[in-house]
Design a protein around this motif. Structure first.
Motif: not given
Length: 74
Positions: A1-16
């Motif tokens: 089982f897995s989950r993955e996603t590609t983000f529209e922009r780079n996530l830089i903020d660790p909280s994001e």
């Protein structure tokens, strides 16, 4: 089982990134519970903007299907 996603922009903020991990963990936990599966390992994969891929895997001492525990392990 897995989950993955590609983000529209780079996530830089660790909280994001942490928020996304929690969301993906909730979806994964739901699948694990519905299929009555107890994972023995967890793996995380991060791909950087230059396509360098970083993976980490670990054995889970106490298998869990609890969303928050999955997120913490990730």
């Amino acid at each position: 089982f897995s989950r993955e996603t590609t983000f529209e922009r780079n996530l830089i903020d660790p909280s994001e990134l942490e928020a996304e991990i929690r969301e993906l963990s909730a979806a994964l936990g739901s699948d694990l519970r519905s299929e009555k599966v107890w994972p023995k390992n967890i793996r995380i994969k991060l791909r950087r903007p230059d396509f360098e891929t970083i993976t980490r895997s670990q054995k889970i001492e106490r298998p869990t299907r609890i969303d928050a525990e999955l997120a913490e392990l990730a």
